[in-house]
Design a protein around this motif. Structure first.
Motif, PDB file in Angstrom:
ATOM      1  N   ILE A   4       0.773  -1.246  -0.015  1.00  0.00           N
ATOM      2  CA  ILE A   4      -0.017   0.004  -0.089  1.00  0.00           C
ATOM      3  C   ILE A   4       0.985   1.200   0.065  1.00  0.00           C
ATOM      4  CG2 ILE A   4      -1.698   1.375   1.479  1.00  0.00           C
ATOM      5  CD1 ILE A   4      -2.728  -1.375   2.402  1.00  0.00           C
ATOM      6  N   THR A   5       1.929   1.253   1.085  1.00  0.00           N
ATOM      7  CA  THR A   5       2.603   2.315   1.020  1.00  0.00           C
ATOM      8  C   THR A   5       3.318   2.723  -0.365  1.00  0.00           C
ATOM      9  OG1 THR A   5       3.203   1.297   3.225  1.00  0.00           O
ATOM     10  CG2 THR A   5       4.692   3.394   2.540  1.00  0.00           C
ATOM     11  N   GLU A   6       3.864   1.659  -0.995  1.00  0.00           N
ATOM     12  CA  GLU A   6       4.497   1.951  -2.147  1.00  0.00           C
ATOM     13  C   GLU A   6       3.660   2.330  -3.340  1.00  0.00           C
ATOM     14  OE1 GLU A   6       5.820  -1.590  -4.297  1.00  0.00           O
ATOM     15  OE2 GLU A   6       7.716  -0.716  -4.936  1.00  0.00           O
ATOM     16  N   ALA A   7       2.465   1.984  -3.380  1.00  0.00           N
ATOM     17  CA  ALA A   7       1.290   2.032  -4.571  1.00  0.00           C
ATOM     18  C   ALA A   7       0.727   3.743  -4.384  1.00  0.00           C
ATOM     19  CB  ALA A   7       0.037   1.163  -4.308  1.00  0.00           C
ATOM     20  N   VAL A   8       0.616   3.965  -3.237  1.00  0.00           N
ATOM     21  CA  VAL A   8      -0.305   5.139  -2.964  1.00  0.00           C
ATOM     22  C   VAL A   8       0.738   6.554  -2.922  1.00  0.00           C
ATOM     23  CG1 VAL A   8      -2.170   4.321  -1.875  1.00  0.00           C
ATOM     24  CG2 VAL A   8      -0.381   5.286  -0.537  1.00  0.00           C
ATOM     25  N   GLY A   9       1.899   6.429  -2.866  1.00  0.00           N
ATOM     26  CA  GLY A   9       2.762   7.658  -2.656  1.00  0.00           C
ATOM     27  C   GLY A   9       2.599   8.604  -3.732  1.00  0.00           C
ATOM     28  N   ARG A  10       2.668   8.359  -5.074  1.00  0.00           N
ATOM     29  CA  ARG A  10       2.559   9.215  -6.383  1.00  0.00           C
ATOM     30  C   ARG A  10       1.368  10.070  -6.137  1.00  0.00           C
ATOM     31  NH1 ARG A  10       0.045   6.547 -10.561  1.00  0.00           N
ATOM     32  NH2 ARG A  10       1.528   7.237 -12.010  1.00  0.00           N
ATOM     33  N   TRP A  11       0.144   9.550  -5.547  1.00  0.00           N
ATOM     34  CA  TRP A  11      -0.843  10.498  -5.571  1.00  0.00           C
ATOM     35  C   TRP A  11      -1.006  11.747  -4.722  1.00  0.00           C
ATOM     36  CZ3 TRP A  11      -4.307   9.522  -9.103  1.00  0.00           C
ATOM     37  CH2 TRP A  11      -4.104   8.291  -9.818  1.00  0.00           C
ATOM     38  N   SER A  12      -0.032  11.742  -3.892  1.00  0.00           N
ATOM     39  CA  SER A  12       0.175  13.226  -3.269  1.00  0.00           C
ATOM     40  C   SER A  12       0.617  14.316  -4.125  1.00  0.00           C
ATOM     41  CB  SER A  12       1.469  12.889  -2.130  1.00  0.00           C
ATOM     42  OG  SER A  12       0.954  12.003  -1.239  1.00  0.00           O
ATOM     43  N   MET A  13       1.038  13.968  -5.184  1.00  0.00           N
ATOM     44  CA  MET A  13       1.402  15.205  -6.146  1.00  0.00           C
ATOM     45  C   MET A  13       0.305  15.877  -6.826  1.00  0.00           C
ATOM     46  SD  MET A  13       4.780  15.236  -6.691  1.00  0.00           S
ATOM     47  CE  MET A  13       5.065  16.228  -8.471  1.00  0.00           C
ATOM     48  N   ILE A  14      -0.726  15.378  -6.547  1.00  0.00           N
ATOM     49  CA  ILE A  14      -2.056  16.211  -6.902  1.00  0.00           C
ATOM     50  C   ILE A  14      -1.955  17.816  -6.734  1.00  0.00           C
ATOM     51  CG2 ILE A  14      -4.562  16.387  -6.520  1.00  0.00           C
ATOM     52  CD1 ILE A  14      -4.991  13.699  -6.238  1.00  0.00           C
ATOM     53  N   ASP A  15      -1.609  18.064  -5.532  1.00  0.00           N
ATOM     54  CA  ASP A  15      -1.414  19.321  -4.846  1.00  0.00           C
ATOM     55  C   ASP A  15      -0.544  20.265  -5.585  1.00  0.00           C
ATOM     56  OD1 ASP A  15      -3.334  20.172  -3.278  1.00  0.00           O
ATOM     57  OD2 ASP A  15      -2.485  19.796  -1.288  1.00  0.00           O
ATOM     58  N   ILE A  16       0.765  19.549  -6.027  1.00  0.00           N
ATOM     59  CA  ILE A  16       1.809  20.241  -6.906  1.00  0.00           C
ATOM     60  C   ILE A  16       1.342  20.314  -8.232  1.00  0.00           C
ATOM     61  CG2 ILE A  16       4.127  19.844  -7.451  1.00  0.00           C
ATOM     62  CD1 ILE A  16       4.038  20.202  -4.825  1.00  0.00           C
ATOM     63  N   PHE A  17       0.670  19.694  -8.854  1.00  0.00           N
ATOM     64  CA  PHE A  17       0.075  19.905 -10.111  1.00  0.00           C
ATOM     65  C   PHE A  17      -1.136  20.936 -10.090  1.00  0.00           C
ATOM     66  CE2 PHE A  17       1.485  15.189 -10.831  1.00  0.00           C
ATOM     67  CZ  PHE A  17       2.484  15.435 -11.460  1.00  0.00           C
ATOM     68  N   MET A  18      -2.110  21.001  -9.093  1.00  0.00           N
ATOM     69  CA  MET A  18      -2.941  21.795  -8.924  1.00  0.00           C
ATOM     70  C   MET A  18      -2.425  23.185  -8.923  1.00  0.00           C
ATOM     71  SD  MET A  18      -5.326  22.634  -5.983  1.00  0.00           S
ATOM     72  CE  MET A  18      -3.963  23.670  -5.147  1.00  0.00           C
ATOM     73  N   ILE A  19      -1.365  23.407  -8.346  1.00  0.00           N
ATOM     74  CA  ILE A  19      -0.393  24.659  -8.235  1.00  0.00           C
ATOM     75  C   ILE A  19      -0.064  25.054  -9.542  1.00  0.00           C
ATOM     76  CG2 ILE A  19       1.342  25.958  -7.041  1.00  0.00           C
ATOM     77  CD1 ILE A  19       0.832  23.917  -4.850  1.00  0.00           C
ATOM     78  N   SER A  20       0.528  24.247 -10.158  1.00  0.00           N
ATOM     79  CA  SER A  20       1.094  24.633 -11.470  1.00  0.00           C
ATOM     80  C   SER A  20       0.262  24.956 -12.557  1.00  0.00           C
ATOM     81  CB  SER A  20       2.099  23.412 -12.069  1.00  0.00           C
ATOM     82  OG  SER A  20       1.213  22.533 -12.861  1.00  0.00           O
TER      83      SER A  20
ATOM     84  N   ALA B 240      10.315   4.403  -0.061  1.00  0.00           N
ATOM     85  CA  ALA B 240       9.356   2.952  -0.160  1.00  0.00           C
ATOM     86  C   ALA B 240      10.030   2.093  -1.225  1.00  0.00           C
ATOM     87  CB  ALA B 240       8.019   3.408  -0.846  1.00  0.00           C
ATOM     88  N   MET B 241      10.802   2.621  -2.216  1.00  0.00           N
ATOM     89  CA  MET B 241      11.453   1.983  -3.263  1.00  0.00           C
ATOM     90  C   MET B 241      12.744   1.357  -2.529  1.00  0.00           C
ATOM     91  SD  MET B 241      11.380   4.219  -6.632  1.00  0.00           S
ATOM     92  CE  MET B 241       9.698   4.412  -7.053  1.00  0.00           C
ATOM     93  N   SER B 242      13.272   1.990  -1.627  1.00  0.00           N
ATOM     94  CA  SER B 242      14.761   1.365  -1.252  1.00  0.00           C
ATOM     95  C   SER B 242      14.520   0.394   0.034  1.00  0.00           C
ATOM     96  CB  SER B 242      15.614   2.528  -0.610  1.00  0.00           C
ATOM     97  OG  SER B 242      14.773   3.177   0.279  1.00  0.00           O
ATOM     98  N   PHE B 243      13.155   0.184   0.496  1.00  0.00           N
ATOM     99  CA  PHE B 243      12.887  -0.646   1.423  1.00  0.00           C
ATOM    100  C   PHE B 243      12.439  -2.266   1.106  1.00  0.00           C
ATOM    101  CE2 PHE B 243       9.884  -3.325   4.334  1.00  0.00           C
ATOM    102  CZ  PHE B 243      10.604  -3.183   5.340  1.00  0.00           C
ATOM    103  N   ASP B 244      13.178  -3.023   1.397  1.00  0.00           N
ATOM    104  CA  ASP B 244      12.947  -4.514   0.721  1.00  0.00           C
ATOM    105  C   ASP B 244      12.350  -5.467   1.728  1.00  0.00           C
ATOM    106  OD1 ASP B 244      13.289  -7.091  -0.412  1.00  0.00           O
ATOM    107  OD2 ASP B 244      15.594  -6.624  -0.812  1.00  0.00           O
ATOM    108  N   PRO B 245      10.739  -5.556   1.169  1.00  0.00           N
ATOM    109  CA  PRO B 245       9.771  -6.298   2.039  1.00  0.00           C
ATOM    110  C   PRO B 245      10.388  -7.712   2.247  1.00  0.00           C
ATOM    111  CG  PRO B 245       9.064  -6.293  -0.212  1.00  0.00           C
ATOM    112  CD  PRO B 245      10.229  -5.275  -0.238  1.00  0.00           C
TER     113      PRO B 245
END
Ligand SMILES: [Zn+2]
Ligand SMILES: [Zn+2]
Lengths: 203, 210
Positions: B143-159, B193-198
């Protein structure tokens, strides 16, 4: 189907692959991770969807993106305007990030995919194929066309109170780009691509 | 082969092309490369714990300016109104746009916190070799790995907003320094998240039994 033996990406458990029917997927018996799927005509679909995505990518970057109307004043913007304006306002780090994840990486992902898959269709292995396909796979979380689209929707709703926003041709193209990129990602079978790359090399 | 793991039988899984290769024990300290795709073979992601800790700590520090400083300022008729991440969500709620308020709350506030706390929990659990619910912890990682990118919404909204609203005297939107910190938090937590090894979660189980 993967060759002789596979290990789970998430817990390292070894599995002997089974023959799957179309649409089925194999899951790790211990941690539940998806090991591999079987997709019908995966390569054909991915190539067609990627080609469509490329066309819509170009359209999204050429046509006007949105028009902002407020008390008789009209302000038009293209996809690139946001990046330019962030640069002008001295937020260059954010500008570069937005440029990379919304324009550069999606383009690299689509063209990289086509570069590897089109020759594979005629059983040829392009130059540096494994490096390029590795890059395509690594770009996956960083090509943020889908997230960008939600950002667009939030921005439009925020402005809808006091101004009129007219979506341009580029915005519709961008939506189509999002759909075709998602479709290409859903139909892609990386196991199949790696196996094909291995086979054509031997010829 | 029942219930055997790759590393127990000197096998290593290529994280790029999923090919399982034999790794010679004597070559342990030399770099090995996947025969199929050419990617470097590592039994586990290199320095996974140290790297993930460093990135999580850096992101946690930047999380403070990201939420304290305005991410943008709406200037209408000369009056400026700074917006932080939190006040952006509040104004969406105040104007009754609930679905959108929930979406932005989730992407900008919940996701970064889930990632920071989730990764910290995973790191501690591996370091102290917890035996507790490895499967659930692996799911938490996914879950941690999959949801991370969605936080960029606010940055895109500002741009998008700064590009659209540029009517000098009437209304302009200026990006704020909070945006830079917030973007850094998103990128750092994605790398974390990418550098953590499950697989380390499962390694701990065998260490205890051995
Ligand atoms: Zn597993
Ligand atoms: Zn490989």
């Amino acid at each position: 189907m993967p060759s002789t033996i596979i290990a789970c990406q998430d817990c390292d458990l070894l599995h002997r692959p089974r023959q799957l029917r179309d649409g089925q997927r194999a899951m790790c018996s211990r941690c539940g991770a998806v090991l591999y799927r079987r997709k019908r005509n995966s390569l054909d679909y991915t190539v067609v969807f990627s080609l469509s995505a490329l066309i819509f990518f170009l359209m999204a970057n050429v046509f006007p993106f949105m028009t902002f109307k407020y008390e008789g004043r009209v302000q038009e913007s293209v996809l690139f305007s946001g990046v330019k304006e962030l640069f002008v306002q001295d937020l260059w780090a954010v500008a570069i990030l937005v440029l990379i994840v919304s324009v550069v990486f999606p383009l690299l992902k689509i063209t990289g995919m086509l570069y590897v898959l089109l020759p594979l269709k005629v059983n040829r292995r392009p130059w540096k194929a494994s490096n390029i396909f590795r890059m395509v796979e690594a770009l996956h979380p960083w090509a943020m066309v889908d997230v960008y689209m939600l950002g667009v929707i939030v921005a439009m709703v925020k402005l809808s109170d006091f101004a009129t926003i007219v979506p341009g041709a580029a915005l519709y193209s961008f939506a189509a780009l999002l759909i075709f990129m998602a479709a290409a990602g859903a139909t892609l079978d990386p196991h199949d691509v790696w196996e094909r790359l291995e086979v054509v090399e031997r010829v | 082969m029942k219930n055997m793991r790759a590393f127990q039988v000197s096998l290593v899984n290529c994280t790029t092309c999923f090919q399982v290769s034999r790794i010679e024990p004597m070559l342990k300290n030399r770099n090995a490369f996947c025969p199929r795709c050419g990617a470097e073979l590592c039994r586990r992601k290199p320095n996974s714990l140290a790297r993930t800790w460093a990135l999580v700590i850096a992101a946690s520090i930047l999380y403070i300016p990201a939420n304290v400083y305005p991410i943008m300022t709406v200037i209408s008729f000369g009056k400026g109104e700074p917006d932080t991440i939190l006040s952006g969500v509040q104004s969406l709620m105040a104007s009754g746009m609930w679905p959108l308020a929930v979406l932005v709350f989730f992407a900008s506030i919940a996701v970064p916190l889930i990632k920071l706390f989730g990764l910290t929990l995973l790191l501690i659990s591996v370091q102290y070799q917890w035996q507790w619910r490895p499967r659930q912890r692996t799911i938490l990682y996914r879950i941690t790995e999959a949801v991370g990118r969605w936080s960029m919404i606010d940055i895109f909204m500002i741009s998008i907003l700064v590009a659209l609203v540029r009517l000098e005297a009437i209304a302009t939107i200026e990006p704020g320094v909070g945006a830079t910190s917030f973007a850094a938090v998103v990128v750092l937590t994605m790398f974390a998240a990418m550098s953590f090894d499950p697989r380390l979660i499962w390694d701990a189980l065998e260490k205890r039994h051995a």
